[in-house]
Write an enzyme that holds these catalytic residues in place. Structure first.
Site, PDB file in Angstrom:
ATOM      1  N   GLU A   1      48.284  36.321  33.045  1.00 55.69           N
ATOM      2  CA  GLU A   1      48.832  37.408  33.875  1.00 55.69           C
ATOM      3  C   GLU A   1      50.047  37.998  33.170  1.00 55.69           C
ATOM      4  O   GLU A   1      50.940  37.268  32.749  1.00 55.69           O
ATOM      5  CB  GLU A   1      49.218  36.875  35.255  1.00 55.69           C
ATOM      6  CG  GLU A   1      49.977  37.852  36.133  1.00 55.69           C
ATOM      7  CD  GLU A   1      49.274  39.187  36.349  1.00 55.69           C
ATOM      8  OE1 GLU A   1      48.173  39.209  36.889  1.00 55.69           O
ATOM      9  OE2 GLU A   1      49.851  40.232  35.950  1.00 55.69           O
TER      10      GLU A   1
ATOM     11  N   ALA B   1      55.058  37.653  38.357  1.00 53.94           N
ATOM     12  CA  ALA B   1      54.552  37.146  39.641  1.00 53.94           C
ATOM     13  C   ALA B   1      53.031  37.164  39.655  1.00 53.94           C
ATOM     14  O   ALA B   1      52.411  38.104  39.150  1.00 53.94           O
ATOM     15  CB  ALA B   1      55.092  37.996  40.775  1.00 53.94           C
TER      16      ALA B   1
ATOM     17  N   GLY C   1      49.251  37.169  41.735  1.00 57.80           N
ATOM     18  CA  GLY C   1      48.734  37.796  42.955  1.00 57.80           C
ATOM     19  C   GLY C   1      48.276  39.236  42.801  1.00 57.80           C
ATOM     20  O   GLY C   1      47.647  39.789  43.695  1.00 57.80           O
ATOM     21  N   GLY C   2      48.615  39.857  41.671  1.00 57.48           N
ATOM     22  CA  GLY C   2      48.063  41.183  41.373  1.00 57.48           C
ATOM     23  C   GLY C   2      48.596  42.301  42.249  1.00 57.48           C
ATOM     24  O   GLY C   2      49.599  42.154  42.960  1.00 57.48           O
TER      25      GLY C   2
ATOM     26  N   GLY D   1      46.975  39.677  28.048  1.00 60.38           N
ATOM     27  CA  GLY D   1      45.788  39.090  27.415  1.00 60.38           C
ATOM     28  C   GLY D   1      44.954  40.160  26.727  1.00 60.38           C
ATOM     29  O   GLY D   1      44.745  41.244  27.284  1.00 60.38           O
TER      30      GLY D   1
ATOM     31  N   ALA E   1      40.512  44.153  48.142  1.00 60.26           N
ATOM     32  CA  ALA E   1      40.873  42.804  47.723  1.00 60.26           C
ATOM     33  C   ALA E   1      39.777  41.792  48.039  1.00 60.26           C
ATOM     34  O   ALA E   1      39.447  40.940  47.199  1.00 60.26           O
ATOM     35  CB  ALA E   1      42.175  42.399  48.415  1.00 60.26           C
ATOM     36  N   HIS E   2      39.197  41.875  49.250  1.00 59.40           N
ATOM     37  CA  HIS E   2      38.198  40.870  49.633  1.00 59.40           C
ATOM     38  C   HIS E   2      36.897  41.061  48.863  1.00 59.40           C
ATOM     39  O   HIS E   2      36.174  40.094  48.629  1.00 59.40           O
ATOM     40  CB  HIS E   2      37.960  40.869  51.147  1.00 59.40           C
ATOM     41  CG  HIS E   2      37.878  42.224  51.757  1.00 59.40           C
ATOM     42  ND1 HIS E   2      38.980  43.018  51.973  1.00 59.40           N
ATOM     43  CD2 HIS E   2      36.826  42.953  52.165  1.00 59.40           C
ATOM     44  CE1 HIS E   2      38.610  44.155  52.518  1.00 59.40           C
ATOM     45  NE2 HIS E   2      37.294  44.146  52.630  1.00 59.40           N
TER      46      HIS E   2
ATOM     47  N   HIS F   1      37.191  36.859  78.457  1.00 61.57           N
ATOM     48  CA  HIS F   1      37.826  37.934  79.229  1.00 61.57           C
ATOM     49  C   HIS F   1      39.277  37.569  79.522  1.00 61.57           C
ATOM     50  O   HIS F   1      39.548  36.419  79.866  1.00 61.57           O
ATOM     51  CB  HIS F   1      37.076  38.138  80.534  1.00 61.57           C
ATOM     52  CG  HIS F   1      37.709  39.171  81.409  1.00 61.57           C
ATOM     53  ND1 HIS F   1      37.598  40.521  81.145  1.00 61.57           N
ATOM     54  CD2 HIS F   1      38.502  39.053  82.504  1.00 61.57           C
ATOM     55  CE1 HIS F   1      38.283  41.184  82.070  1.00 61.57           C
ATOM     56  NE2 HIS F   1      38.839  40.321  82.894  1.00 61.57           N
TER      57      HIS F   1
HETATM   58  P1  FAD Z   1      44.538  43.532  40.822  1.00 60.45           P
HETATM   59  O1  FAD Z   1      44.986  43.041  42.149  1.00 60.45           O
HETATM   60  O2  FAD Z   1      44.913  44.913  40.413  1.00 60.45           O
HETATM   61  O3  FAD Z   1      45.073  42.479  39.757  1.00 60.45           O
HETATM   62  C1  FAD Z   1      44.915  42.665  38.399  1.00 60.45           C
HETATM   63  C2  FAD Z   1      45.997  41.880  37.690  1.00 60.45           C
HETATM   64  O4  FAD Z   1      45.728  41.881  36.302  1.00 60.45           O
HETATM   65  C3  FAD Z   1      47.398  42.473  37.843  1.00 60.45           C
HETATM   66  O5  FAD Z   1      48.278  41.473  38.290  1.00 60.45           O
HETATM   67  C4  FAD Z   1      47.768  42.935  36.426  1.00 60.45           C
HETATM   68  O6  FAD Z   1      49.149  42.761  36.146  1.00 60.45           O
HETATM   69  C5  FAD Z   1      46.927  41.984  35.584  1.00 60.45           C
HETATM   70  N1  FAD Z   1      46.580  42.488  34.250  1.00 60.45           N
HETATM   71  C6  FAD Z   1      46.080  43.692  33.926  1.00 60.45           C
HETATM   72  N2  FAD Z   1      45.805  43.754  32.611  1.00 60.45           N
HETATM   73  C7  FAD Z   1      46.136  42.538  32.094  1.00 60.45           C
HETATM   74  C8  FAD Z   1      46.050  41.974  30.815  1.00 60.45           C
HETATM   75  N3  FAD Z   1      45.529  42.641  29.785  1.00 60.45           N
HETATM   76  N4  FAD Z   1      46.496  40.707  30.639  1.00 60.45           N
HETATM   77  C9  FAD Z   1      46.998  40.000  31.686  1.00 60.45           C
HETATM   78  N5  FAD Z   1      47.079  40.486  32.923  1.00 60.45           N
HETATM   79  C10 FAD Z   1      46.641  41.740  33.137  1.00 60.45           C
HETATM   80  N6  FAD Z   1      42.763  46.228  49.556  1.00 60.45           N
HETATM   81  C11 FAD Z   1      42.379  45.618  50.698  1.00 60.45           C
HETATM   82  O7  FAD Z   1      41.323  44.973  50.704  1.00 60.45           O
HETATM   83  N7  FAD Z   1      43.121  45.698  51.837  1.00 60.45           N
HETATM   84  C12 FAD Z   1      44.273  46.401  51.892  1.00 60.45           C
HETATM   85  O8  FAD Z   1      44.929  46.444  52.936  1.00 60.45           O
HETATM   86  C13 FAD Z   1      44.717  47.051  50.707  1.00 60.45           C
HETATM   87  N8  FAD Z   1      45.872  47.745  50.703  1.00 60.45           N
HETATM   88  C14 FAD Z   1      46.302  48.328  49.545  1.00 60.45           C
HETATM   89  C15 FAD Z   1      47.486  49.038  49.576  1.00 60.45           C
HETATM   90  C16 FAD Z   1      47.955  49.645  48.431  1.00 60.45           C
HETATM   91  C17 FAD Z   1      49.262  50.400  48.467  1.00 60.45           C
HETATM   92  C18 FAD Z   1      47.237  49.488  47.209  1.00 60.45           C
HETATM   93  C19 FAD Z   1      47.756  50.093  45.942  1.00 60.45           C
HETATM   94  C20 FAD Z   1      46.046  48.782  47.174  1.00 60.45           C
HETATM   95  C21 FAD Z   1      45.564  48.200  48.346  1.00 60.45           C
HETATM   96  N9  FAD Z   1      44.357  47.497  48.373  1.00 60.45           N
HETATM   97  C22 FAD Z   1      43.929  46.930  49.533  1.00 60.45           C
HETATM   98  C23 FAD Z   1      43.501  47.383  47.171  1.00 60.45           C
HETATM   99  C24 FAD Z   1      43.664  46.006  46.540  1.00 60.45           C
HETATM  100  O9  FAD Z   1      45.026  45.802  46.222  1.00 60.45           O
HETATM  101  C25 FAD Z   1      42.815  45.912  45.279  1.00 60.45           C
HETATM  102  O10 FAD Z   1      41.480  46.241  45.586  1.00 60.45           O
HETATM  103  C26 FAD Z   1      42.847  44.493  44.717  1.00 60.45           C
HETATM  104  O11 FAD Z   1      44.157  44.111  44.394  1.00 60.45           O
HETATM  105  C27 FAD Z   1      41.953  44.373  43.472  1.00 60.45           C
HETATM  106  O12 FAD Z   1      42.008  43.079  42.999  1.00 60.45           O
HETATM  107  P2  FAD Z   1      41.763  42.744  41.457  1.00 60.45           P
HETATM  108  O13 FAD Z   1      41.897  41.256  41.363  1.00 60.45           O
HETATM  109  O14 FAD Z   1      40.516  43.364  40.987  1.00 60.45           O
HETATM  110  O15 FAD Z   1      42.939  43.454  40.656  1.00 60.45           O
END
Ligand code: FAD
Ligand code: AMP
Length: 465
Positions: A35, A39, A41-42, A117, A320-321, A444
């Site tokens: 990562e 932090a 958690g993305g 990465g 996210a899910h 209810h």
């Molecule tokens: P991400 O969560 O984007 O994680 C990817 C990670 O990879 C990041 O931490 C990044 O730093 C890391 N990374 C990238 N490139 C590299 C690399 N080369 N080397 C190492 N690390 C790297 N979704 C919902 O389901 N419910 C919600 O309520 C919701 N609300 C949202 C609100 C906002 C404001 C935003 C912006 C998004 C929201 N989403 C919501 C969408 C959700 O956040 C994403 O769909 C989800 O995070 C995608 O997960 P992921 O694991 O694919 O990627």
């Protein structure tokens, strides 16, 4: 530097990556997760789902205390906004949860590498620190790309890190905008627009299409728009924004065929794009598609042997899910030979007030596909719990196959719709009929009774309407 060998290296620790890492470790694989930010958690935990929901909760409480408590016979005076505390609380929620992922990694013996990465060849990843120097070289039979997405830009609209920003900026404005212009009426624009509206901003949403929330059930989206307008949000539909620039203390927003709008802040929320920056895809012969996504097959394999991709970086809903389900299916397939995601049962939720939640097919999709369906609707104003809550706007709508009665889609606009939709997702996953739902006892007085009544309405035997 000698390469450290793992069974599986995951790039990215968002909900796709970190959940995949934990599941793979449970299945006995030696797992590493890389990562690039400190932090874990993305997007979801740091700058997406979690901080936006924390602010939605706080802003709703502020707004409710000011406007809705009197009707309950609760007199309050001197209600004031303490924005720094509200933002700090949001940051604390984020910190607690991102640290929690670190603890889960330790518990499950997932090795964490902090750095960027990059794939450098088949089964090879290099991790570079913030200064660009290599921190580690990794070797693994399997590599999962879970690098997520970033905000999409718009030609003519330049992020300036202050007045013109993305959702990340809108999660941390240091003061309440006087006039916030939101470009894009998707869920991110509406959720963050709601936060600042409740805190006192004038909010204008500019949307290219003639409706809000494209992809969601249009009947509910139309009703939601009316409710948001009642709250004070302004919508200018059919407006294609072509530019935004800072002029002294103002931002001027230009759109096709209309007078420019002046405001003090702009939130650009026109979608997100996959994040494949400097990922080394070339090193294994991978190319992205026309929208920057990594193409995968049904089992998340890319065209490069041993390289998989999940979450926002591939096609489908950016949720996210959805990323979590794909992460689990991907690593279960690697470890056991089996893994599957049912895309027909993935809910989508907009956490505005009222909430909007949806699972399965919309009426428009069924009509387009020529599928005959029956529709049952129940309005929250006839639900006892909604009355007691004082939260009666909205409805539950259930669509079931005309012949088999199988539930095809459920769409809810109303209080706690995001929690109510879970029952519908389970029903669709189990192939339930509307009658199955209607015959299941619902306690209810609960909001969930509105779901049961809508299921009864499919068969023409609603009780409370
Ligand atoms: P991400 O969560 O984007 O994680 C990817 C990670 O990879 C990041 O931490 C990044 O730093 C890391 N990374 C990238 N490139 C590299 C690399 N080369 N080397 C190492 N690390 C790297 N979704 C919902 O389901 N419910 C919600 O309520 C919701 N609300 C949202 C609100 C906002 C404001 C935003 C912006 C998004 C929201 N989403 C919501 C969408 C959700 O956040 C994403 O769909 C989800 O995070 C995608 O997960 P992921 O694991 O694919 O990627
Ligand atoms: P989503 O992809 O759900 O985040 O929603 C983004 C929204 O932004 C969609 O409703 C798009 O129609 C809208 N949009 C995209 N480009 C523009 C533009 N140039 N001006 C106004 N709205 C736009």
């Amino acid at each position: 530097m000698d390469a450290v060998t793992h069974d599986l290296v995951i790039l990215g620790s968002g909900p796709g990556g970190y959940v995949a890492a934990i599941r793979a470790a449970q299945l006995g694989l030696n797992v590493a997760c890389v990562e690039e930010v400190p932090a874990l958690g993305g997007t979801c935990l740091r700058i997406g789902c979690i901080p936006s929901k924390a602010l939605l909760e706080s802003s709703e409480r502020f707004h409710e205390t000011k406007t809705a408590l009197a009707a309950h016979g609760v007199k309050v005076a001197g209600v004031e906004l303490d924005l720094p505390t509200m933002l700090q609380r949001k940051d604390q929620v984020v910190t607690d949860l991102t640290r929690g992922v670190g603890m889960l990694f330790k518990k499950n013996k997932v090795t964490r590498y902090e750095g960027h990465g990059r794939i450098v060849g088949p089964g090879r990843v290099v991790v570079a620190g913030a200064d660009g120097a290599n921190v580690a070289e990794l070797a693994a039979k399997h590599i999962v790309i879970a690098t997520g997405s970033k905000p999409a830009g718009l030609k003519g609209v330049e992020f300036d890190g202050d007045r013109i920003g993305s959702s990340t900026d809108a999660l941390a404005y240091a003061d309440v905008p006087k006039h916030l212009v939101v470009i894009g009426a998707g869920y991110i624009g509406l959720e963050l627009g709601s936060v600042w509206l409740r805190l006192g901003a004038k909010v204008t949403v500019l949307e290219y299409l003639d409706r809000i929330l494209p992809g969601m059930d249009s009947e509910l989206a139309t009703e939601a728009k009316r409710l948001f307008e009642r709250q004070g949000m302004t919508f200018l539909l059919g407006r294609r924004v072509t530019g935004a620039k800072v002029e002294k203390k103002e931002v001027v927003v230009e759109s096709e065929g209309a007078e420019p709008l002046r405001c003090d802040r702009v939130l650009l929320a026109v979608g997100r794009v996959p994040n494949t920056d400097d990922l080394g895809l070339d090193a294994v012969g991978l190319k992205t598609d026309e929208r920057g996504r990594i193409p995968v097959d049904d089992h998340y394999s890319t065209s490069a042997a041993g390289v998989y991709a999940i979450g926002d970086v591939i096609g489908g809903a950016m949720l996210a899910h959805k990323a979590e389900e794909e992460g689990i299916a991907c690593v279960e397939r690697i470890a056991t030979g089996y893994g599957h995601v049912n895309y027909g049962a993935i809910p989508g939720i907009v956490y505005t007030h009222p909430e909007i939640a949806s699972v399965g097919r919309t009426e428009e999709e069924l009509q387009k596909a020529g599928i005959a369906y029956r529709k049952g609707t129940f309005f929250f104003r006839a639900n006892g719990r909604a009355k007691a809550l004082g939260d009666v706007d909205g409805r539950v709508k259930i669509l079931a196959d005309e012949t088999t009665d199988r539930i095809l889609g459920v769409h809810i606009l109303g209080p706690r719709a995001g929690d109510l939709i879970a029952e519908a997702a389970v029903a669709i996953e189990f192939g339930a009929s509307a009658e199955d739902l209607a015959r299941s006892c619902h306690a209810h007085p609960t909001l969930a009774e509105a779901v049961k009544e809508a299921a009864l309405a499919v068969g023409g035997r609603v009780i409370h309407a």
